[in-house]
Design an enzyme around this catalytic site. Structure first.
Site, mmCIF file in Angstrom:
data_model
loop_
_atom_site.group_PDB
_atom_site.id
_atom_site.type_symbol
_atom_site.label_atom_id
_atom_site.label_comp_id
_atom_site.label_asym_id
_atom_site.label_seq_id
_atom_site.Cartn_x
_atom_site.Cartn_y
_atom_site.Cartn_z
ATOM 1 N N CYS A 54 0.807 -1.222 0.000
ATOM 2 C CA CYS A 54 0.000 0.000 0.000
ATOM 3 C C CYS A 54 0.839 1.270 0.000
ATOM 4 C CB CYS A 54 -0.933 0.019 1.212
ATOM 5 S SG CYS A 54 -0.055 -0.085 2.784
ATOM 6 N N ASP A 56 2.566 2.464 2.462
ATOM 7 C CA ASP A 56 2.753 3.025 3.794
ATOM 8 C C ASP A 56 4.165 2.712 4.297
ATOM 9 O OD1 ASP A 56 0.195 3.945 3.799
ATOM 10 O OD2 ASP A 56 -0.619 2.354 5.043
ATOM 11 N N CYS A 81 -1.564 6.129 5.766
ATOM 12 C CA CYS A 81 -2.950 6.417 6.098
ATOM 13 C C CYS A 81 -3.168 6.480 7.615
ATOM 14 C CB CYS A 81 -3.860 5.358 5.486
ATOM 15 S SG CYS A 81 -3.636 3.717 6.209
ATOM 16 N N CYS A 131 -2.548 -2.460 6.538
ATOM 17 C CA CYS A 131 -1.924 -1.217 7.021
ATOM 18 C C CYS A 131 -1.519 -1.334 8.487
ATOM 19 C CB CYS A 131 -2.895 -0.049 6.872
ATOM 20 S SG CYS A 131 -3.470 0.237 5.192
#
Length: 326
Positions: A54, A56, A81, A131
């Site tokens: 993602c 991150d 996020c 995440c």
């Protein structure tokens, strides 16, 4: 209410209050600098980890007392996020007060559980679990830097499900011990595949080296091979002839053949079969069976299915076998 507003409200309902609070008000976000750690006689470790799935990333700061390896202070910086911020904040909190050796045992599940409002309700929706699983990897990196070893040295097993930290060996053992037949059953027993779902099959949030669907298929195949070997061993133990076996050996041999060659096809149609008894009758060996599920009362159970079972047992065990449904 607009459809978009309903969807957004539903999504937010999937997050725990702890997660939404820490998204906007993290308690341990920030930096620790070398000079201030040195002034307190401590050592500073800075480790970075990025999640390819993602984009991150997290930077973890550990201020460690070198006399006892205790993490006396910890902070983080998250580049991602809100879920990544909340999970990084809890991860940091869990590290403080532990020794480096204790901290490396913190798992992603520990972080997710600490983010829950109650023990039974997940803290984040499944599609955002990826995440929340950077904790273990960045902790390993920090511990490796401090101890002067490769981060991978802390991992002694092949991890299939990163979210639940379930190893390949554990999955194989649980499937065998509990005779598991579906991925859903694997998730119920181990939690593997219950979060981001990347480990279930190809096409998830990120590519994996191992998938539950393949592990299940390979393990079930191994189990079937072991049953066939047990059948062969039973035949050998009975002098190599089905007719000379004890009743228990005969039942085990018949079950093994049915498991390997017949049962899966019956199950696909919602049915099954069980061995009721085996009796010698003149020149024949009569095997009494009972159909289960959809096979019970099916027209094929007295024709095609019966013939398939009988011919398979005759081929693999004895030409004298007759199969009689009751």
């Amino acid at each position: 209410m607009a459809k978009a507003d309903i969807l957004n409200e539903s999504l937010w309902d999937a997050y725990s209050n702890k997660v939404t609070t820490l998204m906007n008000n993290p308690q341990h976000q920030g930096e620790i600098f070398d000079a201030e750690a040195e002034d307190r006689g401590n050592k500073l470790i800075v480790a970075d980890f990025g999640a390819e799935s993602c984009g991150d990333a997290v930077r973890l700061y550990w201020e460690i007392n070198p006399k006892n390896d205790e993490i006396v202070n910890s902070k983080f910086k998250s580049f991602g996020c809100g879920t990544a911020i909340a999970s990084s904040d809890v991860m940091t909190e869990l590290c403080i007060g532990k020794t480096v050796q204790e901290a490396v045992k913190i798992t992603n599940i520990d972080v997710e559980l600490a983010l829950r409002d109650d023990p039974e309700t997940p803290a984040v929706p499944p599609q955002k679990m990826h995440c929340s699983v950077m904790a273990y990897d960045v902790i390993k990196k920090a511990a490796g830097l401090y101890m002067g070893v490769d981060a991978e040295s802390f991992e002694t097993e092949i991890i299939v499900c990163e979210c639940a930290r379930v190893s390949l060996g554990t999955l194989q053992e649980v499937i065998k011990l509990n005779d598991l037949k579906t991925v859903g059953e694997i998730t119920d027993y181990t939690k593997a595949g219950g979060f981001c779902k990347s480990c279930i099959k190809p096409g998830g949030h990120e590519a994996m080296d191992y998938y539950l669907v393949d592990i299940l298929a390979d393990t079930r195949k191994e189990m079937d091979e072991e049953k066939m070997k047990a059948s062969a061993d039973a035949i050998a133990a009975g002098g190599g002839v089905f007719e000379d076996m004890t009743l228990v050996q005969q039942i085990k041999a018949v079950d093994a053949v049915i498991d390997d060659s017949v049962r899966q096809f019956l199950i696909m149609d919602g049915g099954n079969v069980e061995i009721i008894d085996i009796k010698k009758a003149d020149e024949n060996i009569d095997i009494y069976i009972r159909y289960l599920g959809n096979c019970d009362g099916c027209s094929s159970s007295a024709t095609g299915t019966l013939y398939a079972i009988e011919s398979t047992l005759q081929e693999k065990l004895s030409s004298k076998i007759r199969v009689l449904p009751i």
